[in-house]
Design a protein around this motif. Sequence first.
Motif, PDB file in Angstrom:
ATOM      1  N   THR A  34       0.123   2.166 -14.535  1.00  0.00           N
ATOM      2  CA  THR A  34       0.040   1.102 -13.533  1.00  0.00           C
ATOM      3  C   THR A  34       1.110   1.391 -12.496  1.00  0.00           C
ATOM      4  OG1 THR A  34      -0.754  -0.536 -15.123  1.00  0.00           O
ATOM      5  CG2 THR A  34       0.257  -1.376 -13.106  1.00  0.00           C
ATOM      6  N   TYR A  35       0.715   1.323 -11.225  1.00  0.00           N
ATOM      7  CA  TYR A  35       1.651   1.437 -10.112  1.00  0.00           C
ATOM      8  C   TYR A  35       1.872   0.039  -9.547  1.00  0.00           C
ATOM      9  CZ  TYR A  35       0.411   6.436  -9.854  1.00  0.00           C
ATOM     10  OH  TYR A  35       0.192   7.766 -10.117  1.00  0.00           O
ATOM     11  N   GLU A  36       3.124  -0.337  -9.359  1.00  0.00           N
ATOM     12  CA  GLU A  36       3.469  -1.568  -8.666  1.00  0.00           C
ATOM     13  C   GLU A  36       4.313  -1.161  -7.472  1.00  0.00           C
ATOM     14  OE1 GLU A  36       4.483  -5.026 -10.992  1.00  0.00           O
ATOM     15  OE2 GLU A  36       3.902  -3.926 -12.802  1.00  0.00           O
ATOM     16  N   ASP A  37       3.774  -1.394  -6.272  1.00  0.00           N
ATOM     17  CA  ASP A  37       4.386  -0.899  -5.048  1.00  0.00           C
ATOM     18  C   ASP A  37       4.765  -2.019  -4.098  1.00  0.00           C
ATOM     19  OD1 ASP A  37       3.866   1.779  -5.817  1.00  0.00           O
ATOM     20  OD2 ASP A  37       1.855   1.668  -4.973  1.00  0.00           O
ATOM     21  N   VAL A  38       5.833  -1.774  -3.349  1.00  0.00           N
ATOM     22  CA  VAL A  38       6.163  -2.567  -2.170  1.00  0.00           C
ATOM     23  C   VAL A  38       5.899  -1.640  -0.999  1.00  0.00           C
ATOM     24  CG1 VAL A  38       7.963  -3.746  -0.868  1.00  0.00           C
ATOM     25  CG2 VAL A  38       7.900  -3.941  -3.368  1.00  0.00           C
ATOM     26  N   ILE A  39       5.048  -2.086  -0.108  1.00  0.00           N
ATOM     27  CA  ILE A  39       4.638  -1.265   1.028  1.00  0.00           C
ATOM     28  C   ILE A  39       5.075  -1.977   2.302  1.00  0.00           C
ATOM     29  CG2 ILE A  39       2.659  -0.226   2.204  1.00  0.00           C
ATOM     30  CD1 ILE A  39       1.245  -0.254  -0.554  1.00  0.00           C
ATOM     31  N   VAL A  40       5.701  -1.222   3.197  1.00  0.00           N
ATOM     32  CA  VAL A  40       6.223  -1.801   4.427  1.00  0.00           C
ATOM     33  C   VAL A  40       5.607  -1.101   5.639  1.00  0.00           C
ATOM     34  CG1 VAL A  40       8.393  -2.545   3.369  1.00  0.00           C
ATOM     35  CG2 VAL A  40       8.249  -0.284   4.412  1.00  0.00           C
ATOM     36  N   ARG A  41       5.483  -1.871   6.717  1.00  0.00           N
ATOM     37  CA  ARG A  41       4.987  -1.294   7.965  1.00  0.00           C
ATOM     38  C   ARG A  41       6.186  -0.959   8.840  1.00  0.00           C
ATOM     39  NH1 ARG A  41       0.166  -3.796  10.797  1.00  0.00           N
ATOM     40  NH2 ARG A  41       1.146  -5.676  10.037  1.00  0.00           N
TER      41      ARG A  41
END
Length: 143
Positions: A107-114
Amino acid sequence: MTLGVEDRLDITDLLALHGHLVDNDEMDRLDELFTDDIVYEASNLGHGELRGLAAFRDMARARAGTPGAPVGHHVTNIVLTEAGEGRVHARSKGIGVGVDGECGSVTYEDVIVRGERGWRISRRKITLHFSPAAAPGTEEADS
């Protein structure tokens, strides 16, 4: 922030890019995937917490070709949740296929930012699943 269809497609493509870059040994392109200050939590895999793109790149290069290292990384079951202006939480499943055909699930748990270069992963926690989750009400789940 309302996460529109275009943003959702861009983020989904971003998550899929990981397997293409890593499996093709295109480590010089990882800045297309991660922020420079990525925090990559891989303790469950025995790699601890890596900080920075260079540290991730070094670990990925060292791991490539070692026994048990996947030769194919595949992402699926992507769920995106808005987390404020220019920020998204993503949860996805990964399937790793080894040279011998053996498969593993993460399982990948990501925080993605622009940012200026578009969407990038700034934090990733990866959890390898060693056994099936116990179903509620079973002896394993109740212990």
